[in-house]
Design an enzyme around this catalytic site. Structure first.
Site, PDB file in Angstrom:
ATOM      1  N   TYR A 142      -0.176  -8.812  -7.124  1.00  0.00           N
ATOM      2  CA  TYR A 142       0.283  -9.825  -6.186  1.00  0.00           C
ATOM      3  C   TYR A 142       0.054 -11.236  -6.737  1.00  0.00           C
ATOM      4  O   TYR A 142       0.823 -12.144  -6.435  1.00  0.00           O
ATOM      5  CB  TYR A 142      -0.458  -9.690  -4.847  1.00  0.00           C
ATOM      6  CG  TYR A 142       0.136  -8.675  -3.912  1.00  0.00           C
ATOM      7  CD1 TYR A 142       0.165  -7.328  -4.237  1.00  0.00           C
ATOM      8  CD2 TYR A 142       0.664  -9.061  -2.685  1.00  0.00           C
ATOM      9  CE1 TYR A 142       0.691  -6.390  -3.367  1.00  0.00           C
ATOM     10  CE2 TYR A 142       1.197  -8.140  -1.808  1.00  0.00           C
ATOM     11  CZ  TYR A 142       1.212  -6.805  -2.158  1.00  0.00           C
ATOM     12  OH  TYR A 142       1.745  -5.896  -1.284  1.00  0.00           O
ATOM     13  N   LYS A 193      -5.636   4.558 -10.700  1.00  0.00           N
ATOM     14  CA  LYS A 193      -4.713   5.276 -11.575  1.00  0.00           C
ATOM     15  C   LYS A 193      -5.295   5.159 -12.983  1.00  0.00           C
ATOM     16  O   LYS A 193      -4.658   4.674 -13.933  1.00  0.00           O
ATOM     17  CB  LYS A 193      -3.312   4.640 -11.462  1.00  0.00           C
ATOM     18  CG  LYS A 193      -2.200   5.395 -12.172  1.00  0.00           C
ATOM     19  CD  LYS A 193      -1.793   6.688 -11.482  1.00  0.00           C
ATOM     20  CE  LYS A 193      -0.791   7.456 -12.333  1.00  0.00           C
ATOM     21  NZ  LYS A 193      -0.563   8.823 -11.849  1.00  0.00           N
ATOM     22  N   ASP A 225      -1.694   8.792  -6.748  1.00  0.00           N
ATOM     23  CA  ASP A 225      -0.633   9.746  -6.377  1.00  0.00           C
ATOM     24  C   ASP A 225      -1.235  10.924  -5.603  1.00  0.00           C
ATOM     25  O   ASP A 225      -0.706  11.372  -4.587  1.00  0.00           O
ATOM     26  CB  ASP A 225       0.163  10.211  -7.619  1.00  0.00           C
ATOM     27  CG  ASP A 225      -0.693  10.570  -8.817  1.00  0.00           C
ATOM     28  OD1 ASP A 225      -1.926  10.377  -8.772  1.00  0.00           O
ATOM     29  OD2 ASP A 225      -0.126  11.070  -9.816  1.00  0.00           O
ATOM     30  N   ASP A 249      -1.651  -1.632  -0.204  1.00  0.00           N
ATOM     31  CA  ASP A 249      -0.472  -1.985   0.595  1.00  0.00           C
ATOM     32  C   ASP A 249       0.322  -0.722   0.924  1.00  0.00           C
ATOM     33  O   ASP A 249       0.690  -0.473   2.070  1.00  0.00           O
ATOM     34  CB  ASP A 249       0.397  -2.971  -0.201  1.00  0.00           C
ATOM     35  CG  ASP A 249       1.671  -3.321   0.542  1.00  0.00           C
ATOM     36  OD1 ASP A 249       1.582  -3.636   1.742  1.00  0.00           O
ATOM     37  OD2 ASP A 249       2.752  -3.257  -0.072  1.00  0.00           O
ATOM     38  N   ASP A 253       0.504   1.645   4.765  1.00  0.00           N
ATOM     39  CA  ASP A 253       1.727   1.925   5.535  1.00  0.00           C
ATOM     40  C   ASP A 253       1.815   3.425   5.805  1.00  0.00           C
ATOM     41  O   ASP A 253       2.156   3.860   6.913  1.00  0.00           O
ATOM     42  CB  ASP A 253       2.986   1.475   4.767  1.00  0.00           C
ATOM     43  CG  ASP A 253       3.475   0.104   5.223  1.00  0.00           C
ATOM     44  OD1 ASP A 253       2.632  -0.691   5.688  1.00  0.00           O
ATOM     45  OD2 ASP A 253       4.688  -0.164   5.116  1.00  0.00           O
TER      46      ASP A 253
END
Ligand code: IPM
Ligand code: MN
Length: 359
Positions: A142, A193, A225, A249, A253
């Site tokens: 970001y 990751k 993942d 983020d 959701d």
């Protein structure tokens, strides 16, 4: 207690849900004898229209001088459909996070028993899921070095985002996560990751060094993942999860929909300056002005605000009132039982205010 609250209603359904959030905040203040003063400021598309800046200096000053910020949502379709727009409402939110040093975003994922049937997951999978995602909020892609799409020397269009993290940034967010884990079920999952990304290997390295300082906490490491999959197969596995900005983020959701409605989840962002309390959902421009938006995430953000200042009874009363409204079927359309009367944003807020006043 005296509290000065900066109120940033923003765009879309923001002003409507904010009105209810503020009403509930005041009802609780009256009940417990707190003195709350509000100062409203511009943010998002509204702020661009009026000042050209999605987070004007004036708004920054209002936030900086407040004890807490109550934020609703920003975003407007006229910018979504224009990739060339130089300023975007979302930049207001990012500027607020950066300028207030809000590096820790706390996103609880909780289910409400009476709404389990709204979840896309099977009842037995989602029932009882209760975890907190601690999302790093001021670093990573970001805020790393960027290059907007442009043609390079070979005539090929290219663009760049950099996923940059420093050790101190990782350390401070892990500390926040461990503190939450200590207060909860003492299980921390570090999501990264590390099999591919160097930045993730830094996260994992720092976490492995820190874990022995918290022997009472079970620390797991999980690739993002795999975590995305685990969240829908077995959300009850998680207690506290900590992760970088972008992964957080996306995962939150996912977390919000498994509970049945995006309109139910609040969040807190804390760091070096004024903390911010906001729903995790967006500005839902299609719902604007229709009195149909669910105000509960905004109202629960007010509960988190009170709790942040150690006012746990105040927070508990708001949670009790929200649960009572759901139990009484006083609900906005997206979570209302079939055939039952549908209440508007204002009616749900009013009911909760009356409940609080009558207790
Ligand atoms: C969120 C939102 C923001 C983000 C957008 C609006 C910039 O999706 O708070 O999760 O990506 O952080
Ligand atoms: Mn998001």
């Amino acid at each position: 207690m005296k509290l000065k609250i900066a109120v940033l209603p923003g765009d879309g359904i923001g002003p409507e849900i904010m009105e209810q959030g503020v009403a509930v905040c005041s009802a609780v203040a009256d009940k417990f004898g707190h003195e709350v003063v509000y100062e409203t400021a511009l943010c998002g598309a509204h702020a661009i229209d009026e000042t050209g800046d999605p987070f004007p200096e004036e708004t920054f000053n209002v936030c900086r001088n407040a004890d807490a910020v109550l934020f609703a949502s920003v975003g407007d379709p006229k910018y979504d459909n224009d990739p060339t727009a130089k300023v975007r409402p979302e930049q207001g939110l990012l500027a607020m996070r950066k300028k207030l040093g809000l590096y820790a975003n706390i996103r609880p994922v909780e289910t409400f028993d009476c709404l389990i049937h709204k979840s896309p997951l099977k009842d037995e999978i989602v029932r009882g899921a209760d975890f907190v995602c601690i999302r790093e909020l001021t670093g990573g892609m970001y805020f790393g070095k960027k290059q907007e799409p442009s043609i390079n020397a070979e005539g090929v269009e290219e663009a760049l985002d950099t996923n940059y993290y420093t050790r101190p940034e990782v350390e401070r967010i892990l500390r926040v996560a461990y503190q939450y884990a200590m207060r909860r079920r003492r299980h921390l999952t570090v999501v990264d990751k590390a099999n591919v990304l160097a930045s993730s290997r830094l996260w994992r390295k720092v976490a492995k060094e820190m874990a022995p300082e918290y022997p009472d906490v079970q620390t797991d490491y999980m690739y993002v993942d795999n975590a995305a999959m685990r969240m829908i197969q077995d959300p009850g596995f998680f207690d506290v999860m900590v992760t970088e900005n972008t992964f957080g983020d996306i995962l939150t959701d996912e977390g919000s929909v498994i509970t049945g409605s995006m309109g139910l989840l609040p969040s807190a962002s804390t760091g070096s300056s004024t903390p911010v309390f906001e729903p995790i959902h967006g500005s839902w421009p299609q719902g604007k002005g229709l009195n149909i938006a669910n105000p509960l995430a905004q109202i629960l953000s007010v509960a988190m605000l009170y709790e942040h200042f150690g006012l746990t009874e105040e927070g508990a009363l708001i949670r009790e009132a929200v649960n009572a409204s759901l139990a009484a079927n006083v609900r906005t359309p997206e979570i209302q039982a079939e055939g039952a009367h549908q209440y508007g944003t204002r009616e749900v807020g009013r009911w909760i205010v009356d409940y609080i006043a009558a207790r």
